[in-house]
Design an enzyme around this catalytic site. Sequence first.
Site, PDB file in Angstrom:
ATOM      1  N   LYS A  11       1.005  24.801  -5.052  1.00  0.00           N
ATOM      2  CA  LYS A  11       0.796  24.150  -3.755  1.00  0.00           C
ATOM      3  C   LYS A  11       0.044  22.844  -3.943  1.00  0.00           C
ATOM      4  O   LYS A  11      -0.667  22.632  -4.931  1.00  0.00           O
ATOM      5  CB  LYS A  11       0.047  25.068  -2.791  1.00  0.00           C
ATOM      6  CG  LYS A  11      -1.335  25.534  -3.238  1.00  0.00           C
ATOM      7  CD  LYS A  11      -2.470  24.553  -2.974  1.00  0.00           C
ATOM      8  CE  LYS A  11      -3.833  25.110  -3.394  1.00  0.00           C
ATOM      9  NZ  LYS A  11      -4.887  24.065  -3.429  1.00  0.00           N
ATOM     10  N   PRO A  94      -0.471  24.555 -14.198  1.00  0.00           N
ATOM     11  CA  PRO A  94      -1.741  24.438 -14.927  1.00  0.00           C
ATOM     12  C   PRO A  94      -2.836  25.316 -14.312  1.00  0.00           C
ATOM     13  O   PRO A  94      -2.876  25.532 -13.098  1.00  0.00           O
ATOM     14  CB  PRO A  94      -2.085  22.946 -14.800  1.00  0.00           C
ATOM     15  CG  PRO A  94      -0.755  22.272 -14.613  1.00  0.00           C
ATOM     16  CD  PRO A  94       0.062  23.232 -13.801  1.00  0.00           C
ATOM     17  N   VAL A  95      -3.707  25.810 -15.167  1.00  0.00           N
ATOM     18  CA  VAL A  95      -4.780  26.725 -14.758  1.00  0.00           C
ATOM     19  C   VAL A  95      -6.010  25.945 -14.313  1.00  0.00           C
ATOM     20  O   VAL A  95      -6.325  24.895 -14.876  1.00  0.00           O
ATOM     21  CB  VAL A  95      -5.135  27.666 -15.932  1.00  0.00           C
ATOM     22  CG1 VAL A  95      -6.285  28.587 -15.561  1.00  0.00           C
ATOM     23  CG2 VAL A  95      -3.909  28.472 -16.351  1.00  0.00           C
ATOM     24  N   ALA A  97      -6.594  24.107 -11.711  1.00  0.00           N
ATOM     25  CA  ALA A  97      -6.127  22.739 -11.492  1.00  0.00           C
ATOM     26  C   ALA A  97      -6.055  22.345 -10.024  1.00  0.00           C
ATOM     27  O   ALA A  97      -5.620  21.239  -9.700  1.00  0.00           O
ATOM     28  CB  ALA A  97      -4.736  22.568 -12.127  1.00  0.00           C
ATOM     29  N   GLY A  98      -6.439  23.245  -9.108  1.00  0.00           N
ATOM     30  CA  GLY A  98      -6.343  22.935  -7.683  1.00  0.00           C
ATOM     31  C   GLY A  98      -4.951  23.105  -7.127  1.00  0.00           C
ATOM     32  O   GLY A  98      -4.618  22.551  -6.078  1.00  0.00           O
ATOM     33  N   LEU A  99      -4.118  23.912  -7.819  1.00  0.00           N
ATOM     34  CA  LEU A  99      -2.716  24.064  -7.441  1.00  0.00           C
ATOM     35  C   LEU A  99      -2.361  25.478  -6.979  1.00  0.00           C
ATOM     36  O   LEU A  99      -1.204  25.748  -6.652  1.00  0.00           O
ATOM     37  CB  LEU A  99      -1.818  23.661  -8.618  1.00  0.00           C
ATOM     38  CG  LEU A  99      -2.023  22.233  -9.138  1.00  0.00           C
ATOM     39  CD1 LEU A  99      -1.211  21.999 -10.400  1.00  0.00           C
ATOM     40  CD2 LEU A  99      -1.655  21.206  -8.071  1.00  0.00           C
ATOM     41  N   GLY A 101      -2.140  28.392  -8.553  1.00  0.00           N
ATOM     42  CA  GLY A 101      -1.234  29.182  -9.385  1.00  0.00           C
ATOM     43  C   GLY A 101      -1.529  30.673  -9.388  1.00  0.00           C
ATOM     44  O   GLY A 101      -0.627  31.494  -9.229  1.00  0.00           O
ATOM     45  N   GLY A 102      -2.788  31.045  -9.571  1.00  0.00           N
ATOM     46  CA  GLY A 102      -3.140  32.467  -9.594  1.00  0.00           C
ATOM     47  C   GLY A 102      -2.883  33.143  -8.260  1.00  0.00           C
ATOM     48  O   GLY A 102      -2.368  34.268  -8.207  1.00  0.00           O
ATOM     49  N   SER A 103      -3.235  32.466  -7.174  1.00  0.00           N
ATOM     50  CA  SER A 103      -3.006  33.022  -5.836  1.00  0.00           C
ATOM     51  C   SER A 103      -1.519  33.223  -5.575  1.00  0.00           C
ATOM     52  O   SER A 103      -1.104  34.230  -4.995  1.00  0.00           O
ATOM     53  CB  SER A 103      -3.598  32.094  -4.773  1.00  0.00           C
ATOM     54  OG  SER A 103      -4.999  32.016  -4.889  1.00  0.00           O
ATOM     55  N   ASP A 136      -6.422  31.771  -0.781  1.00  0.00           N
ATOM     56  CA  ASP A 136      -5.177  31.001  -0.810  1.00  0.00           C
ATOM     57  C   ASP A 136      -3.948  31.910  -0.834  1.00  0.00           C
ATOM     58  O   ASP A 136      -2.832  31.449  -0.593  1.00  0.00           O
ATOM     59  CB  ASP A 136      -5.125  30.085  -2.036  1.00  0.00           C
ATOM     60  CG  ASP A 136      -5.933  28.812  -1.862  1.00  0.00           C
ATOM     61  OD1 ASP A 136      -6.388  28.544  -0.732  1.00  0.00           O
ATOM     62  OD2 ASP A 136      -6.111  28.077  -2.858  1.00  0.00           O
TER      63      ASP A 136
END
Length: 296
Positions: A11, A94-95, A97-99, A101-103, A136
């Site tokens: 995101k 990327p980990v 990173a404000g994106l 990914g984990g959520s 998130d």
Amino acid sequence: MRKIRVFAPAKLNLYLDVLGKRPDGFHDIETIFEKIDLRDEIIIKEKGRGVKVNVDAADCSQGEENIVYKAVHAIFKETGAGLNLDIEIKKRIPVSAGLGGGSSDAASTLKAINTIFKLRIPDKRLFSIACDIGKDVPFFMMDASFAIARGAGERLKKINLDKRLFHILIKPPISLSTGMMYERIDRCGFSIGAHSLKAALWALKKMDVKALEKNYYNIFEDALAGNSVHIDRIKTLLACSGVRHSLLSGSGPSVFCTFENKEDAENVFKGIPKRKGMGVFCVKTYRGGIYGNNRG
């Protein structure tokens, strides 16, 4: 043995403000989310004993420490199910990173397990479970490319748009802890500047990229402290490539810019020098689901 392959999109935050800290320790935010087609791949196999979560990225939490493991056990606790699952996560996002990914990984896993194994958890309850896993996660449970989020991120309103944006996204060679960045916000104080979620939303609905750029806002840009040098380098790199405005996503450190069409994005992307440790991506709005059909 059943084997399922699903995808988890990243995101961007086209607008992000932190309004204050709540008694429960979380923060009230206002943000505009957009899903993009930079995606992790998750393979869920029914095998072995218990639950195993393996990630192909060394800088990502493994096993019981991974948010996907926590999501699986939350759904087992809810249903009493005791499936034996081997979950492999192929990271492309990327980990730290404000994106998100984990959520996103957690949300896609929740949806996939509930559907494929016919656990029959109602959508409203599944959404509530998602809220408890991470703030998130609820956005990624939505079948929407864009949404406004308020509260701690759980109060969501879908933005109905059938068009897409194009972006260049750059992850500098550092990672930032979300918790640390919120601590900096707590120390620095909350924003009182002349920025407007309403104006950013209007620009998005009109798909007016110039107006959207003028209304870009992310409060975390004011809390970068010593990390600002890395962000400034990325912004300078984009400016030298002809980009008018760029913005931090989430709590950083990834930076993105926006284009009206694919051709303009790709032309700028081709001219950006690749540097060690820096990830550069040309992405667009994701309009698919967890099974990967990115329509349009």
